[in-house]
Scaffold this active site. Structure first.
Site, mmCIF file in Angstrom:
data_model
loop_
_atom_site.group_PDB
_atom_site.id
_atom_site.type_symbol
_atom_site.label_atom_id
_atom_site.label_comp_id
_atom_site.label_asym_id
_atom_site.label_seq_id
_atom_site.Cartn_x
_atom_site.Cartn_y
_atom_site.Cartn_z
ATOM 1 N N CYS A 77 -73.017 -30.501 -17.772
ATOM 2 C CA CYS A 77 -73.713 -31.431 -16.868
ATOM 3 C C CYS A 77 -74.659 -32.400 -17.568
ATOM 4 C CB CYS A 77 -74.467 -30.646 -15.800
ATOM 5 S SG CYS A 77 -73.350 -29.824 -14.654
ATOM 6 N N ASN A 132 -80.872 -34.617 -13.050
ATOM 7 C CA ASN A 132 -80.385 -34.141 -14.356
ATOM 8 C C ASN A 132 -80.930 -34.975 -15.507
ATOM 9 O OD1 ASN A 132 -79.072 -31.990 -13.338
ATOM 10 N ND2 ASN A 132 -77.003 -32.686 -13.775
ATOM 11 N N LYS A 161 -73.089 -35.110 -19.979
ATOM 12 C CA LYS A 161 -72.235 -36.125 -19.344
ATOM 13 C C LYS A 161 -72.992 -36.906 -18.262
ATOM 14 C CE LYS A 161 -69.836 -33.691 -15.576
ATOM 15 N NZ LYS A 161 -70.368 -34.321 -14.371
HETATM 16 P P1 NAD Z 1 -64.761 -26.854 -13.615
HETATM 17 O O1 NAD Z 1 -64.036 -27.647 -14.610
HETATM 18 O O2 NAD Z 1 -65.307 -25.516 -13.974
HETATM 19 O O3 NAD Z 1 -63.860 -26.660 -12.315
HETATM 20 C C1 NAD Z 1 -63.018 -27.634 -11.781
HETATM 21 C C2 NAD Z 1 -61.821 -26.930 -11.173
HETATM 22 O O4 NAD Z 1 -61.067 -27.895 -10.428
HETATM 23 C C3 NAD Z 1 -60.874 -26.331 -12.204
HETATM 24 O O5 NAD Z 1 -60.668 -24.969 -11.914
HETATM 25 C C4 NAD Z 1 -59.592 -27.151 -12.053
HETATM 26 O O6 NAD Z 1 -58.426 -26.394 -12.308
HETATM 27 C C5 NAD Z 1 -59.688 -27.564 -10.605
HETATM 28 N N1 NAD Z 1 -58.889 -28.751 -10.258
HETATM 29 C C6 NAD Z 1 -58.732 -29.897 -10.962
HETATM 30 N N2 NAD Z 1 -57.917 -30.746 -10.293
HETATM 31 C C7 NAD Z 1 -57.547 -30.119 -9.162
HETATM 32 C C8 NAD Z 1 -56.713 -30.460 -8.062
HETATM 33 N N3 NAD Z 1 -56.076 -31.630 -8.018
HETATM 34 N N4 NAD Z 1 -56.558 -29.570 -7.067
HETATM 35 C C9 NAD Z 1 -57.185 -28.377 -7.108
HETATM 36 N N5 NAD Z 1 -57.986 -27.981 -8.123
HETATM 37 C C10 NAD Z 1 -58.175 -28.841 -9.122
HETATM 38 O O7 NAD Z 1 -65.941 -27.802 -13.111
HETATM 39 P P2 NAD Z 1 -67.388 -27.351 -12.569
HETATM 40 O O8 NAD Z 1 -68.280 -27.006 -13.707
HETATM 41 O O9 NAD Z 1 -67.214 -26.391 -11.447
HETATM 42 O O10 NAD Z 1 -67.901 -28.741 -11.977
HETATM 43 C C11 NAD Z 1 -67.345 -29.304 -10.819
HETATM 44 C C12 NAD Z 1 -68.202 -30.490 -10.404
HETATM 45 O O11 NAD Z 1 -69.520 -30.046 -10.066
HETATM 46 C C13 NAD Z 1 -68.397 -31.534 -11.499
HETATM 47 O O12 NAD Z 1 -68.468 -32.792 -10.902
HETATM 48 C C14 NAD Z 1 -69.739 -31.173 -12.102
HETATM 49 O O13 NAD Z 1 -70.384 -32.280 -12.692
HETATM 50 C C15 NAD Z 1 -70.489 -30.704 -10.864
HETATM 51 N N6 NAD Z 1 -71.579 -29.743 -11.131
HETATM 52 C C16 NAD Z 1 -71.378 -28.731 -12.025
HETATM 53 C C17 NAD Z 1 -72.397 -27.803 -12.234
HETATM 54 C C18 NAD Z 1 -72.221 -26.696 -13.241
HETATM 55 O O14 NAD Z 1 -73.232 -26.065 -13.573
HETATM 56 N N7 NAD Z 1 -71.033 -26.414 -13.721
HETATM 57 C C19 NAD Z 1 -73.599 -27.900 -11.522
HETATM 58 C C20 NAD Z 1 -73.738 -28.925 -10.597
HETATM 59 C C21 NAD Z 1 -72.720 -29.851 -10.409
#
Ligand code: NAD
Length: 431
Positions: free
Chosen positions: A260, A208, A263
Protein backbone atom coordinates in the site's frame (compact mmCIF):
# COMPACT_ATOMS: atom_id res chain seq x y z
CA UNK A 1 -27.75 -9.41 3.43
CA UNK A 2 -26.62 -11.38 0.42
CA UNK A 3 -23.11 -10.14 -0.32
CA UNK A 4 -20.62 -10.91 -3.06
CA UNK A 5 -16.98 -9.93 -2.59
CA UNK A 6 -14.84 -10.06 -5.71
CA UNK A 7 -11.18 -10.75 -4.91
CA UNK A 8 -10.09 -13.08 -2.09
CA UNK A 9 -6.83 -11.31 -1.26
CA UNK A 10 -5.88 -9.58 2.00
CA UNK A 11 -8.79 -7.12 1.78
CA UNK A 12 -11.39 -9.30 0.04
CA UNK A 13 -10.95 -12.32 2.30
CA UNK A 14 -11.04 -10.27 5.50
CA UNK A 15 -14.08 -8.31 4.28
CA UNK A 16 -15.84 -11.55 3.31
CA UNK A 17 -15.16 -13.21 6.66
CA UNK A 18 -16.05 -10.08 8.61
CA UNK A 19 -19.45 -9.71 6.97
CA UNK A 20 -20.08 -13.47 7.17
CA UNK A 21 -19.25 -13.45 10.89
CA UNK A 22 -21.82 -10.66 11.31
CA UNK A 23 -24.49 -13.02 9.94
CA UNK A 24 -24.64 -12.03 6.28
CA UNK A 25 -24.44 -14.63 3.51
CA UNK A 26 -21.25 -14.09 1.58
CA UNK A 27 -19.99 -15.47 -1.69
CA UNK A 28 -16.36 -14.59 -2.23
CA UNK A 29 -15.21 -14.80 -5.85
CA UNK A 30 -11.64 -15.10 -7.08
CA UNK A 31 -10.16 -16.01 -10.48
CA UNK A 32 -7.48 -18.07 -8.74
CA UNK A 33 -9.04 -21.53 -8.63
CA UNK A 34 -6.39 -22.89 -6.25
CA UNK A 35 -7.28 -20.19 -3.73
CA UNK A 36 -10.99 -20.94 -4.11
CA UNK A 37 -10.50 -24.68 -3.57
CA UNK A 38 -8.23 -24.28 -0.58
CA UNK A 39 -10.50 -21.66 1.07
CA UNK A 40 -13.55 -23.90 0.61
CA UNK A 41 -11.52 -26.58 2.42
CA UNK A 42 -10.84 -24.24 5.34
CA UNK A 43 -7.20 -23.57 4.38
CA UNK A 44 -6.39 -19.83 4.40
CA UNK A 45 -4.52 -18.42 1.41
CA UNK A 46 -2.83 -15.74 3.54
CA UNK A 47 -1.51 -15.54 7.08
CA UNK A 48 -3.51 -13.27 9.37
CA UNK A 49 -4.09 -13.72 13.09
CA UNK A 50 -7.43 -15.44 13.86
CA UNK A 51 -8.27 -15.88 10.19
CA UNK A 52 -8.16 -19.67 10.05
CA UNK A 53 -10.55 -20.07 12.99
CA UNK A 54 -12.99 -17.55 11.56
CA UNK A 55 -12.82 -19.19 8.14
CA UNK A 56 -13.67 -22.60 9.61
CA UNK A 57 -16.43 -21.14 11.78
CA UNK A 58 -18.08 -19.31 8.84
CA UNK A 59 -17.77 -22.36 6.56
CA UNK A 60 -19.38 -24.57 9.22
CA UNK A 61 -22.22 -22.09 9.69
CA UNK A 62 -22.55 -21.96 5.88
CA UNK A 63 -22.33 -18.15 5.94
CA UNK A 64 -19.59 -18.15 3.34
CA UNK A 65 -18.67 -19.92 0.12
CA UNK A 66 -15.82 -19.35 -2.30
CA UNK A 67 -16.28 -19.52 -6.04
CA UNK A 68 -14.53 -18.66 -9.27
CA UNK A 69 -17.84 -17.99 -10.98
CA UNK A 70 -18.43 -14.23 -10.93
CA UNK A 71 -21.83 -14.54 -12.61
CA UNK A 72 -23.06 -16.75 -9.78
CA UNK A 73 -21.82 -14.09 -7.34
CA UNK A 74 -23.59 -11.29 -9.19
CA UNK A 75 -26.86 -13.24 -9.46
CA UNK A 76 -27.01 -14.32 -5.82
CA UNK A 77 -26.17 -10.98 -4.14
CA UNK A 78 -27.67 -7.53 -3.59
CA UNK A 79 -24.39 -5.93 -2.62
CA UNK A 80 -21.18 -6.54 -4.60
CA UNK A 81 -17.84 -5.48 -3.15
CA UNK A 82 -14.88 -5.02 -5.47
CA UNK A 83 -11.64 -5.89 -3.66
CA UNK A 84 -9.29 -6.80 -6.50
CA UNK A 85 -5.73 -5.52 -6.73
CA UNK A 86 -4.73 -2.08 -8.01
CA UNK A 87 -0.96 -2.52 -8.30
CA UNK A 88 1.59 0.05 -9.34
CA UNK A 89 2.60 0.47 -12.98
CA UNK A 90 6.21 1.28 -13.91
CA UNK A 91 5.45 4.99 -14.30
CA UNK A 92 3.91 5.32 -10.78
CA UNK A 93 0.44 5.20 -12.31
CA UNK A 94 -2.16 2.73 -11.06
CA UNK A 95 -2.90 -0.47 -12.95
CA UNK A 96 -6.70 -0.50 -12.98
CA UNK A 97 -7.06 -3.50 -15.29
CA UNK A 98 -8.36 -5.87 -12.56
CA UNK A 99 -11.03 -3.36 -11.51
CA UNK A 100 -12.20 -2.63 -15.05
CA UNK A 101 -12.29 -6.33 -15.93
CA UNK A 102 -14.64 -6.90 -13.00
CA UNK A 103 -16.71 -3.79 -13.86
CA UNK A 104 -17.17 -5.08 -17.38
CA UNK A 105 -18.33 -8.48 -16.10
CA UNK A 106 -20.77 -6.99 -13.60
CA UNK A 107 -22.25 -4.46 -16.03
CA UNK A 108 -22.76 -7.17 -18.64
CA UNK A 109 -24.51 -9.56 -16.25
CA UNK A 110 -26.69 -7.37 -14.07
CA UNK A 111 -30.42 -8.12 -14.23
CA UNK A 112 -31.93 -6.48 -11.15
CA UNK A 113 -30.78 -3.73 -8.82
CA UNK A 114 -27.29 -4.21 -7.41
CA UNK A 115 -25.21 -1.99 -5.18
CA UNK A 116 -21.57 -2.01 -6.28
CA UNK A 117 -19.10 -1.02 -3.56
CA UNK A 118 -15.52 -0.19 -4.54
CA UNK A 119 -13.20 -1.27 -1.71
CA UNK A 120 -10.01 -1.34 -3.76
CA UNK A 121 -7.84 1.78 -3.56
CA UNK A 122 -8.63 3.60 -6.80
CA UNK A 123 -7.83 6.98 -8.38
CA UNK A 124 -10.09 9.91 -7.62
CA UNK A 125 -12.92 9.98 -10.14
CA UNK A 126 -13.19 6.19 -10.46
CA UNK A 127 -16.72 6.00 -9.02
CA UNK A 128 -17.93 8.53 -11.62
CA UNK A 129 -16.10 6.69 -14.40
CA UNK A 130 -17.59 3.34 -13.36
CA UNK A 131 -21.05 4.89 -13.25
CA UNK A 132 -20.56 6.06 -16.85
CA UNK A 133 -19.39 2.60 -17.97
CA UNK A 134 -22.53 0.99 -16.52
CA UNK A 135 -24.76 3.46 -18.38
CA UNK A 136 -22.77 3.05 -21.61
CA UNK A 137 -23.15 -0.73 -21.30
CA UNK A 138 -26.93 -0.27 -21.28
CA UNK A 139 -27.59 -0.82 -17.56
CA UNK A 140 -30.60 1.26 -16.58
CA UNK A 141 -30.07 3.97 -14.00
CA UNK A 142 -32.57 2.21 -11.66
CA UNK A 143 -30.58 -1.03 -11.68
CA UNK A 144 -27.40 0.02 -9.91
CA UNK A 145 -25.56 2.39 -7.64
CA UNK A 146 -21.81 2.72 -7.24
CA UNK A 147 -20.30 3.52 -3.86
CA UNK A 148 -16.75 4.28 -2.86
CA UNK A 149 -15.86 2.62 0.46
CA UNK A 150 -12.05 2.55 0.78
CA UNK A 151 -10.42 0.09 3.14
CA UNK A 152 -8.12 1.13 5.99
CA UNK A 153 -7.21 -2.24 7.56
CA UNK A 154 -3.61 -2.94 8.55
CA UNK A 155 -2.13 -6.28 7.61
CA UNK A 156 -1.12 -8.15 10.75
CA UNK A 157 -4.25 -6.79 12.51
CA UNK A 158 -6.67 -7.05 9.64
CA UNK A 159 -9.56 -8.86 11.35
CA UNK A 160 -9.26 -6.68 14.43
CA UNK A 161 -9.35 -3.61 12.20
CA UNK A 162 -12.39 -4.86 10.28
CA UNK A 163 -14.44 -4.91 13.46
CA UNK A 164 -12.72 -2.00 15.24
CA UNK A 165 -11.77 0.47 12.53
CA UNK A 166 -11.19 4.12 13.45
CA UNK A 167 -13.75 5.22 10.86
CA UNK A 168 -15.74 4.05 7.89
CA UNK A 169 -15.97 6.36 4.91
CA UNK A 170 -18.73 6.03 2.38
CA UNK A 171 -18.72 8.07 -0.78
CA UNK A 172 -22.03 7.97 -2.60
CA UNK A 173 -24.41 10.25 -4.38
CA UNK A 174 -27.63 8.25 -4.03
CA UNK A 175 -30.01 8.03 -1.09
CA UNK A 176 -30.91 4.46 -2.01
CA UNK A 177 -27.24 3.42 -1.80
CA UNK A 178 -26.74 5.33 1.45
CA UNK A 179 -29.68 3.49 3.03
CA UNK A 180 -28.26 0.06 2.15
CA UNK A 181 -24.76 1.01 3.34
CA UNK A 182 -26.23 2.28 6.61
CA UNK A 183 -27.96 -1.05 7.17
CA UNK A 184 -24.84 -3.02 6.24
CA UNK A 185 -22.64 -1.08 8.66
CA UNK A 186 -25.29 -0.93 11.38
CA UNK A 187 -23.30 -3.23 13.78
CA UNK A 188 -20.23 -0.96 13.69
CA UNK A 189 -19.69 1.59 16.45
CA UNK A 190 -17.04 3.84 14.92
CA UNK A 191 -17.88 7.08 13.14
CA UNK A 192 -19.33 6.60 9.68
CA UNK A 193 -18.68 9.48 7.33
CA UNK A 194 -20.99 9.91 4.37
CA UNK A 195 -19.48 12.09 1.72
CA UNK A 196 -18.95 12.46 -2.00
CA UNK A 197 -17.21 9.62 -3.89
CA UNK A 198 -14.29 11.91 -4.75
CA UNK A 199 -13.77 12.82 -1.09
CA UNK A 200 -13.85 9.16 -0.04
CA UNK A 201 -11.40 8.17 -2.79
CA UNK A 202 -8.99 10.97 -1.90
CA UNK A 203 -9.19 10.33 1.87
CA UNK A 204 -7.59 6.92 1.35
CA UNK A 205 -4.59 8.30 -0.55
CA UNK A 206 -4.25 11.27 1.81
CA UNK A 207 -4.20 8.96 4.87
CA UNK A 208 -1.57 6.61 3.46
CA UNK A 209 0.61 9.43 2.12
CA UNK A 210 0.46 11.21 5.48
CA UNK A 211 1.46 8.08 7.42
CA UNK A 212 4.26 7.32 4.96
CA UNK A 213 5.51 10.90 5.30
CA UNK A 214 5.52 10.57 9.08
CA UNK A 215 7.73 7.47 8.81
CA UNK A 216 10.11 9.12 6.35
CA UNK A 217 10.28 12.23 8.53
CA UNK A 218 11.34 10.29 11.61
CA UNK A 219 13.80 8.28 9.49
CA UNK A 220 15.51 11.48 8.33
CA UNK A 221 15.71 12.65 11.95
CA UNK A 222 17.18 9.23 12.85
CA UNK A 223 19.81 9.59 10.15
CA UNK A 224 20.79 12.92 11.67
CA UNK A 225 20.87 11.30 15.14
CA UNK A 226 23.48 8.87 13.80
CA UNK A 227 25.64 11.80 12.70
CA UNK A 228 25.33 14.01 15.78
CA UNK A 229 25.15 11.39 18.53
CA UNK A 230 21.52 12.10 19.50
CA UNK A 231 19.10 9.30 20.36
CA UNK A 232 16.13 8.79 18.06
CA UNK A 233 14.19 6.74 20.64
CA UNK A 234 14.17 9.67 23.07
CA UNK A 235 13.51 12.23 20.34
CA UNK A 236 10.55 10.20 19.02
CA UNK A 237 9.20 9.51 22.52
CA UNK A 238 9.37 13.17 23.50
CA UNK A 239 7.83 14.26 20.20
CA UNK A 240 5.04 11.69 20.60
CA UNK A 241 4.00 13.05 23.99
CA UNK A 242 2.75 16.11 22.16
CA UNK A 243 -0.90 15.25 21.50
CA UNK A 244 -0.75 17.06 18.18
CA UNK A 245 1.95 14.65 17.00
CA UNK A 246 1.04 11.30 18.72
CA UNK A 247 3.61 8.53 19.26
CA UNK A 248 2.36 6.35 16.40
CA UNK A 249 4.34 5.95 13.19
CA UNK A 250 7.41 7.50 14.78
CA UNK A 251 9.53 4.36 14.76
CA UNK A 252 12.73 4.83 12.82
CA UNK A 253 14.08 1.97 10.72
CA UNK A 254 14.88 0.82 7.21
CA UNK A 255 11.63 2.21 5.91
CA UNK A 256 8.11 1.18 5.00
CA UNK A 257 7.16 -1.47 2.47
CA UNK A 258 4.11 -3.52 1.64
CA UNK A 259 1.47 -3.35 -1.04
CA UNK A 260 0.00 0.00 0.00
CA UNK A 261 2.30 2.82 1.17
CA UNK A 262 4.85 2.53 -1.66
CA UNK A 263 2.27 2.35 -4.44
CA UNK A 264 -0.27 4.75 -2.91
CA UNK A 265 2.29 7.51 -2.31
CA UNK A 266 3.51 7.21 -5.90
CA UNK A 267 -0.07 7.15 -7.19
CA UNK A 268 -0.91 10.35 -5.28
CA UNK A 269 2.11 12.10 -6.80
CA UNK A 270 0.99 10.91 -10.23
CA UNK A 271 -2.60 12.03 -9.64
CA UNK A 272 -1.28 15.41 -8.44
CA UNK A 273 0.84 15.73 -11.60
CA UNK A 274 -2.24 15.18 -13.75
CA UNK A 275 -3.94 18.07 -11.95
CA UNK A 276 -0.94 20.40 -11.93
CA UNK A 277 -0.16 19.85 -8.24
CA UNK A 278 3.37 18.93 -7.28
CA UNK A 279 3.24 16.88 -4.07
CA UNK A 280 6.70 17.86 -2.83
CA UNK A 281 6.30 16.38 0.66
CA UNK A 282 5.10 13.03 -0.65
CA UNK A 283 7.86 12.94 -3.29
CA UNK A 284 10.35 13.56 -0.47
CA UNK A 285 8.83 10.79 1.63
CA UNK A 286 9.21 8.34 -1.27
CA UNK A 287 12.82 9.36 -1.91
CA UNK A 288 13.79 9.08 1.76
CA UNK A 289 12.10 5.69 2.00
CA UNK A 290 13.86 4.30 -1.06
CA UNK A 291 17.28 5.35 0.30
CA UNK A 292 16.60 4.08 3.82
CA UNK A 293 16.68 0.44 2.68
CA UNK A 294 20.29 0.80 1.56
CA UNK A 295 21.61 1.76 5.01
CA UNK A 296 22.52 -1.84 6.00
CA UNK A 297 24.41 -2.31 2.73
CA UNK A 298 26.36 0.93 3.32
CA UNK A 299 27.26 -0.18 6.85
CA UNK A 300 28.42 -3.57 5.53
CA UNK A 301 30.51 -2.09 2.73
CA UNK A 302 32.14 0.36 5.16
CA UNK A 303 32.96 -2.52 7.46
CA UNK A 304 34.10 -5.18 5.01
CA UNK A 305 34.99 -3.30 1.80
CA UNK A 306 33.87 -6.27 -0.27
CA UNK A 307 31.02 -8.63 0.58
CA UNK A 308 32.31 -11.38 -1.70
CA UNK A 309 31.76 -14.73 0.06
CA UNK A 310 30.66 -13.02 3.29
CA UNK A 311 27.75 -14.83 4.93
CA UNK A 312 24.96 -12.37 5.69
CA UNK A 313 21.88 -13.40 7.67
CA UNK A 314 18.53 -11.74 7.03
CA UNK A 315 16.13 -12.00 9.97
CA UNK A 316 12.61 -11.19 8.86
CA UNK A 317 11.35 -11.13 5.30
CA UNK A 318 7.77 -9.87 5.47
CA UNK A 319 7.31 -6.11 5.18
CA UNK A 320 6.07 -6.05 8.76
CA UNK A 321 5.44 -8.58 11.53
CA UNK A 322 2.35 -10.81 11.82
CA UNK A 323 1.85 -11.03 8.06
CA UNK A 324 3.22 -13.24 5.29
CA UNK A 325 3.04 -10.34 2.81
CA UNK A 326 6.42 -9.67 1.20
CA UNK A 327 5.26 -7.21 -1.46
CA UNK A 328 7.82 -4.37 -1.71
CA UNK A 329 9.45 -5.51 1.51
CA UNK A 330 12.76 -3.74 2.35
CA UNK A 331 14.24 -7.21 2.96
CA UNK A 332 13.94 -7.98 -0.77
CA UNK A 333 15.86 -4.85 -1.80
CA UNK A 334 18.56 -5.78 0.70
CA UNK A 335 18.73 -9.37 -0.59
CA UNK A 336 19.05 -8.11 -4.17
CA UNK A 337 21.89 -5.73 -3.22
CA UNK A 338 23.66 -8.54 -1.35
CA UNK A 339 23.33 -10.81 -4.40
CA UNK A 340 24.84 -8.02 -6.58
CA UNK A 341 27.74 -7.85 -4.10
CA UNK A 342 28.29 -11.63 -4.30
CA UNK A 343 27.50 -12.20 -0.64
CA UNK A 344 26.20 -15.57 0.57
CA UNK A 345 22.75 -15.05 2.05
CA UNK A 346 20.97 -17.03 4.74
CA UNK A 347 17.50 -15.98 5.74
CA UNK A 348 14.85 -16.76 8.31
CA UNK A 349 11.26 -15.63 8.81
CA UNK A 350 8.68 -17.36 11.02
CA UNK A 351 5.89 -17.09 8.41
CA UNK A 352 6.92 -15.57 5.08
CA UNK A 353 9.90 -17.75 4.11
CA UNK A 354 8.12 -19.87 1.50
CA UNK A 355 6.93 -16.77 -0.36
CA UNK A 356 10.55 -15.60 -0.80
CA UNK A 357 11.67 -19.12 -1.74
CA UNK A 358 9.63 -18.67 -4.93
CA UNK A 359 11.69 -15.61 -5.91
CA UNK A 360 15.39 -16.34 -5.28
CA UNK A 361 16.94 -19.73 -5.88
CA UNK A 362 20.52 -18.90 -4.89
CA UNK A 363 20.08 -18.11 -1.21
CA UNK A 364 19.83 -20.37 1.82
CA UNK A 365 16.42 -20.65 3.48
CA UNK A 366 16.48 -21.65 7.15
CA UNK A 367 13.49 -22.81 9.16
CA UNK A 368 15.35 -22.34 12.43
CA UNK A 369 16.60 -18.94 13.50
CA UNK A 370 19.90 -20.25 14.88
CA UNK A 371 20.66 -22.23 11.70
CA UNK A 372 20.45 -18.93 9.85
CA UNK A 373 22.96 -17.33 12.22
CA UNK A 374 25.61 -20.05 12.15
CA UNK A 375 28.93 -18.90 10.63
CA UNK A 376 27.41 -15.56 9.70
CA UNK A 377 29.45 -12.39 9.24
CA UNK A 378 26.51 -10.12 10.02
CA UNK A 379 22.83 -10.31 10.96
CA UNK A 380 20.44 -7.76 9.47
CA UNK A 381 17.08 -7.48 11.24
CA UNK A 382 14.56 -6.47 8.60
CA UNK A 383 11.24 -7.22 10.36
CA UNK A 384 10.42 -6.70 14.02
CA UNK A 385 8.97 -10.17 14.70
CA UNK A 386 8.36 -10.72 18.45
CA UNK A 387 10.70 -13.70 18.61
CA UNK A 388 13.68 -11.50 17.72
CA UNK A 389 13.15 -9.68 21.03
CA UNK A 390 14.40 -12.71 22.91
CA UNK A 391 17.47 -13.63 20.88
CA UNK A 392 20.00 -15.72 22.80
CA UNK A 393 22.88 -13.27 22.44
CA UNK A 394 25.47 -15.64 23.95
CA UNK A 395 24.57 -18.35 21.45
CA UNK A 396 24.64 -15.82 18.62
CA UNK A 397 28.11 -14.56 19.60
CA UNK A 398 29.45 -18.11 19.75
CA UNK A 399 27.98 -19.32 16.48
CA UNK A 400 28.72 -16.32 14.24
CA UNK A 401 31.90 -16.03 12.23
CA UNK A 402 32.01 -12.34 13.15
CA UNK A 403 29.57 -11.03 15.77
CA UNK A 404 27.73 -8.11 14.20
CA UNK A 405 24.07 -7.06 14.12
CA UNK A 406 22.49 -4.33 12.01
CA UNK A 407 19.18 -3.70 13.72
CA UNK A 408 17.06 -2.30 10.89
CA UNK A 409 14.05 -2.05 13.18
CA UNK A 410 15.69 -0.64 16.33
CA UNK A 411 14.25 -3.48 18.38
CA UNK A 412 17.22 -4.69 20.44
CA UNK A 413 18.83 -3.13 23.50
CA UNK A 414 22.11 -2.00 21.96
CA UNK A 415 23.87 -1.81 25.32
CA UNK A 416 23.08 -5.45 26.12
CA UNK A 417 24.12 -6.56 22.64
CA UNK A 418 27.47 -4.75 22.88
CA UNK A 419 28.08 -6.10 26.39
CA UNK A 420 28.00 -9.59 24.86
CA UNK A 421 30.80 -8.54 22.51
CA UNK A 422 28.60 -8.13 19.45
CA UNK A 423 29.09 -5.09 17.20
CA UNK A 424 25.75 -3.29 17.00
CA UNK A 425 24.34 -0.78 14.52
CA UNK A 426 20.91 0.84 14.71
CA UNK A 427 19.02 3.54 12.86
CA UNK A 428 19.70 6.56 15.04
CA UNK A 429 19.84 5.05 18.55
CA UNK A 430 22.56 6.29 20.83
CA UNK A 431 22.90 2.89 22.48
P1 NAD B 1 -4.46 -8.97 -3.36
O1 NAD B 1 -3.57 -8.94 -4.52
O2 NAD B 1 -4.04 -9.66 -2.10
O3 NAD B 1 -5.87 -9.58 -3.77
C1 NAD B 1 -6.51 -9.35 -4.99
C2 NAD B 1 -7.28 -10.60 -5.36
O4 NAD B 1 -8.12 -10.29 -6.48
C3 NAD B 1 -6.39 -11.76 -5.78
O5 NAD B 1 -6.71 -12.90 -5.01
C4 NAD B 1 -6.71 -11.97 -7.26
O6 NAD B 1 -6.62 -13.32 -7.66
C5 NAD B 1 -8.13 -11.46 -7.31
N1 NAD B 1 -8.58 -11.05 -8.65
C6 NAD B 1 -7.90 -10.35 -9.59
N2 NAD B 1 -8.67 -10.18 -10.69
C7 NAD B 1 -9.85 -10.79 -10.44
C8 NAD B 1 -11.05 -10.97 -11.18
N3 NAD B 1 -11.17 -10.50 -12.42
N4 NAD B 1 -12.06 -11.65 -10.61
C9 NAD B 1 -11.94 -12.15 -9.36
N5 NAD B 1 -10.82 -12.02 -8.61
C10 NAD B 1 -9.80 -11.34 -9.13
O7 NAD B 1 -4.80 -7.44 -3.05
P2 NAD B 1 -5.14 -6.79 -1.61
O8 NAD B 1 -3.89 -6.58 -0.84
O9 NAD B 1 -6.28 -7.52 -1.00
O10 NAD B 1 -5.65 -5.36 -2.08
C11 NAD B 1 -6.87 -5.19 -2.75
C12 NAD B 1 -7.16 -3.70 -2.85
O11 NAD B 1 -7.32 -3.14 -1.54
C13 NAD B 1 -6.04 -2.88 -3.50
O12 NAD B 1 -6.62 -1.83 -4.21
C14 NAD B 1 -5.26 -2.34 -2.32
O13 NAD B 1 -4.59 -1.14 -2.63
C15 NAD B 1 -6.39 -2.09 -1.33
N6 NAD B 1 -5.98 -2.13 0.09
C16 NAD B 1 -5.13 -3.11 0.52
C17 NAD B 1 -4.78 -3.16 1.87
C18 NAD B 1 -3.81 -4.21 2.36
O14 NAD B 1 -3.35 -4.05 3.50
N7 NAD B 1 -3.50 -5.23 1.61
C19 NAD B 1 -5.32 -2.24 2.77
C20 NAD B 1 -6.22 -1.29 2.30
C21 NAD B 1 -6.54 -1.24 0.95
Amino acid sequence: MEICVIGAGYVGLVTSLGFAKLGNNVICVDIDINKVVSLNNGIPSIYEEGLEDMLIECLEKKNITFSNNIIEGIEKSNVIFIAVGTPEKNDWDIDMSQVYEVISQISNNILNYRLIVIKSTVPIGTQKKVNKIFLENGVSVDSFDIVSNPEFLREGRALHDFFNGDRIIIGCDSLRAKKIMKELYEPFTCEIIYTSPETAELTKYASNAFLASKISFINEIANLCNKVGADIETVAYAMGLDERISPKFLRAGIGYGGSCFPKDTKALVKIGDKHGIDFKIVRGAIEVNEKQRFIPIRILLNKYGSLEKKIITILGLSFKPKTDDIRDSPSLTIIEELIKNNANIKCYDPIAIDKVRNIYSNIMYCYNLYDAIENSDCIIICTEWDEFNSLNLGKIKDSMNYPMIIDGRNMLDGKKVREKGIEYYSIGKSN
